[in-house]
Design a protein around this motif. Structure first.
Motif, PDB file in Angstrom:
ATOM      1  N   PRO A   1      -7.252   4.540   4.219  1.00 55.46           N
ATOM      2  CA  PRO A   1      -5.996   3.797   4.258  1.00 55.46           C
ATOM      3  C   PRO A   1      -5.886   2.898   5.472  1.00 55.46           C
ATOM      4  O   PRO A   1      -6.434   3.182   6.542  1.00 55.46           O
ATOM      5  CB  PRO A   1      -4.939   4.908   4.291  1.00 55.46           C
ATOM      6  CG  PRO A   1      -5.599   6.096   3.680  1.00 55.46           C
ATOM      7  CD  PRO A   1      -7.040   6.006   4.110  1.00 55.46           C
TER       8      PRO A   1
ATOM      9  N   LYS B   1      -2.922   1.770   7.219  1.00 58.68           N
ATOM     10  CA  LYS B   1      -1.476   1.848   7.468  1.00 58.68           C
ATOM     11  C   LYS B   1      -1.000   0.728   8.394  1.00 58.68           C
ATOM     12  O   LYS B   1      -1.543   0.535   9.481  1.00 58.68           O
ATOM     13  CB  LYS B   1      -1.164   3.214   8.090  1.00 58.68           C
ATOM     14  CG  LYS B   1       0.297   3.476   8.372  1.00 58.68           C
ATOM     15  CD  LYS B   1       0.457   4.867   8.959  1.00 58.68           C
ATOM     16  CE  LYS B   1       1.899   5.207   9.269  1.00 58.68           C
ATOM     17  NZ  LYS B   1       2.030   6.553   9.869  1.00 58.68           N
TER      18      LYS B   1
ATOM     19  N   PHE C   1       0.707   5.697   0.449  1.00 60.28           N
ATOM     20  CA  PHE C   1      -0.051   6.897   0.814  1.00 60.28           C
ATOM     21  C   PHE C   1       0.794   8.106   0.416  1.00 60.28           C
ATOM     22  O   PHE C   1       1.932   8.245   0.875  1.00 60.28           O
ATOM     23  CB  PHE C   1      -0.328   6.901   2.315  1.00 60.28           C
ATOM     24  CG  PHE C   1      -0.979   8.142   2.829  1.00 60.28           C
ATOM     25  CD1 PHE C   1      -2.336   8.369   2.643  1.00 60.28           C
ATOM     26  CD2 PHE C   1      -0.245   9.105   3.519  1.00 60.28           C
ATOM     27  CE1 PHE C   1      -2.949   9.514   3.131  1.00 60.28           C
ATOM     28  CE2 PHE C   1      -0.840  10.246   4.005  1.00 60.28           C
ATOM     29  CZ  PHE C   1      -2.199  10.463   3.805  1.00 60.28           C
TER      30      PHE C   1
ATOM     31  N   ASN D   1      -5.080  -5.161   4.150  1.00 61.25           N
ATOM     32  CA  ASN D   1      -6.001  -4.498   3.213  1.00 61.25           C
ATOM     33  C   ASN D   1      -7.222  -5.355   2.914  1.00 61.25           C
ATOM     34  O   ASN D   1      -8.112  -4.924   2.170  1.00 61.25           O
ATOM     35  CB  ASN D   1      -5.292  -4.214   1.874  1.00 61.25           C
ATOM     36  CG  ASN D   1      -4.150  -3.251   2.011  1.00 61.25           C
ATOM     37  OD1 ASN D   1      -4.043  -2.537   3.004  1.00 61.25           O
ATOM     38  ND2 ASN D   1      -3.265  -3.242   1.031  1.00 61.25           N
TER      39      ASN D   1
ATOM     40  N   LYS E   1      -6.233   9.588   0.155  1.00 60.46           N
ATOM     41  CA  LYS E   1      -6.485   8.222  -0.304  1.00 60.46           C
ATOM     42  C   LYS E   1      -5.169   7.433  -0.318  1.00 60.46           C
ATOM     43  O   LYS E   1      -4.087   8.003  -0.276  1.00 60.46           O
ATOM     44  CB  LYS E   1      -7.080   8.236  -1.708  1.00 60.46           C
ATOM     45  CG  LYS E   1      -8.414   8.957  -1.828  1.00 60.46           C
ATOM     46  CD  LYS E   1      -8.827   9.045  -3.286  1.00 60.46           C
ATOM     47  CE  LYS E   1     -10.094   9.881  -3.459  1.00 60.46           C
ATOM     48  NZ  LYS E   1     -10.444  10.055  -4.887  1.00 60.46           N
ATOM     49  N   SER E   2      -5.300   6.133  -0.419  1.00 60.36           N
ATOM     50  CA  SER E   2      -4.115   5.284  -0.602  1.00 60.36           C
ATOM     51  C   SER E   2      -4.406   4.296  -1.730  1.00 60.36           C
ATOM     52  O   SER E   2      -5.540   4.176  -2.206  1.00 60.36           O
ATOM     53  CB  SER E   2      -3.760   4.545   0.685  1.00 60.36           C
ATOM     54  OG  SER E   2      -4.758   3.592   1.020  1.00 60.36           O
TER      55      SER E   2
ATOM     56  N   GLU F   1       0.855  -1.194   0.000  1.00 60.58           N
ATOM     57  CA  GLU F   1       0.000   0.000   0.000  1.00 60.58           C
ATOM     58  C   GLU F   1       0.890   1.243   0.000  1.00 60.58           C
ATOM     59  O   GLU F   1       1.999   1.214   0.548  1.00 60.58           O
ATOM     60  CB  GLU F   1      -0.905  -0.011   1.239  1.00 60.58           C
ATOM     61  CG  GLU F   1      -1.982   1.055   1.271  1.00 60.58           C
ATOM     62  CD  GLU F   1      -2.889   0.936   2.488  1.00 60.58           C
ATOM     63  OE1 GLU F   1      -3.791   1.777   2.632  1.00 60.58           O
ATOM     64  OE2 GLU F   1      -2.673   0.009   3.309  1.00 60.58           O
TER      65      GLU F   1
END
Length: 277
Positions: A267, A269, A145, A273, A249-250, A143
């Motif tokens: 997101p 973090k 960001f 996901n 957003k990510s 991911e």
């Protein structure tokens, strides 16, 4: 003459008795002297070689290795051919996933069509081992960001997921974005310190703020990030060129470690996901 005849009969009877004794000595199953497996604690990428020392006065005709997992009902089998070492026979059990318990036993047949087993009460009794962690490193940039601050408050970050069976240290790994990649060496790649990621774990790495040093920032209008190992081999990357990540957003993989990519309004973090949106 009579005494000579009696002596001859006596000698012949002794020869016949000795022959019978010798014949009886050969009747019986082979002896499995020892059995050993290598490696003793395999990881999920390793096969296991089973060596058996087997002796028989007349000769061994066939040796088989039977194996299965603890959850299977039937055994598979492979031949154990003789090796160059006298009385030694060898067979291979294939690799199995981590935490699998594998059971096995050895069967030997001789020229008298008699069978012997190791363990002696096989297949009721077996030898077993449990597969340990794989040493294969599987890392994913999971991911990214890009709409962060230029300080330590809320910097841009990249999440790395460790899909390996072992903990992985990123010490000495090179971390960089598209701007660094296309600079042809004018901008140095960031070399990571001893960041440890547990098996099946996540870590977020800030890009713009590393202590007091600004390294590189990610573009909200699109960018890409890369991770190389200490040998300079590209391990994983995440390309979001042409994808807008403004508005906090990510962008990442869903599910984790997959090749399916999604833009996340929320997101996740340093976390999975799989349930993100």
């Amino acid at each position: 003459m009579k005494n000579l005849l009696q002596l001859s009969i006596f000698i012949l009877s002794l020869v016949g008795l000795q022959s019978c004794v010798e014949d009886e000595m050969y009747v019986g199953p082979a002896t499995i002297v020892s059995v050993a497996a290598t490696p003793i604690a395999p990881n999920s990428t390793e096969t296991v070689t089973v060596m058996a020392k087997i002796t028989d006065l007349k000769g061994v005709t066939a040796v088989k290795l039977y194996y299965k997992t603890s959850t299977e009902s039937t055994f598979k089998s492979v031949d154990m051919p003789a090796t160059s070492e006298k009385f030694m026979y060898s067979g291979i059990i294939p690799a199995y996933p981590k935490d699998t318990t594998v059971q096995y036993y050895v069967e030997a047949n001789n020229e008298n069509n008699l069978t012997t087993y190791y363990p002696a009460k096989a297949p009721t009794a077996t030898v077993s081992y449990k597969v340990g962690a794989s040493s294969v490193v599987k890392l994913f940039i999971n991911e990214a960001f890009a709409d962060g601050t230029k300080d330590s408050t809320d910097p841009d970050w990249v999440e790395v997921y460790n899909d390996s069976d072992i903990e992985v240290s990123l010490n000495g790994y090179a971390f960089y974005d598209d701007g660094i990649k296309t600079s042809n060496g004018a901008k140095p790649k960031r070399i990571l310190g001893d960041i440890k990621i547990p098996s099946k774990g996540f870590v977020s790495i800030p890009t713009e703020y590393n202590g007091e040093t600004v390294t590189f920032g990610l573009s909200t209008s699109g960018d890409a990030v890369y991770l190389e190992d200490k040998s300079g081999v590209l391990v994983t990357s995440l390309d979001f060129n042409g994808i807008s990540l403004s508005g906090k957003k990510s962008y990442g993989r869903k599910p984790d470690a997959s090749s399916t990519f999604v833009t996340f309004a929320n997101p996740t973090k340093a976390a999975s996901n799989n349930n993100a949106n």
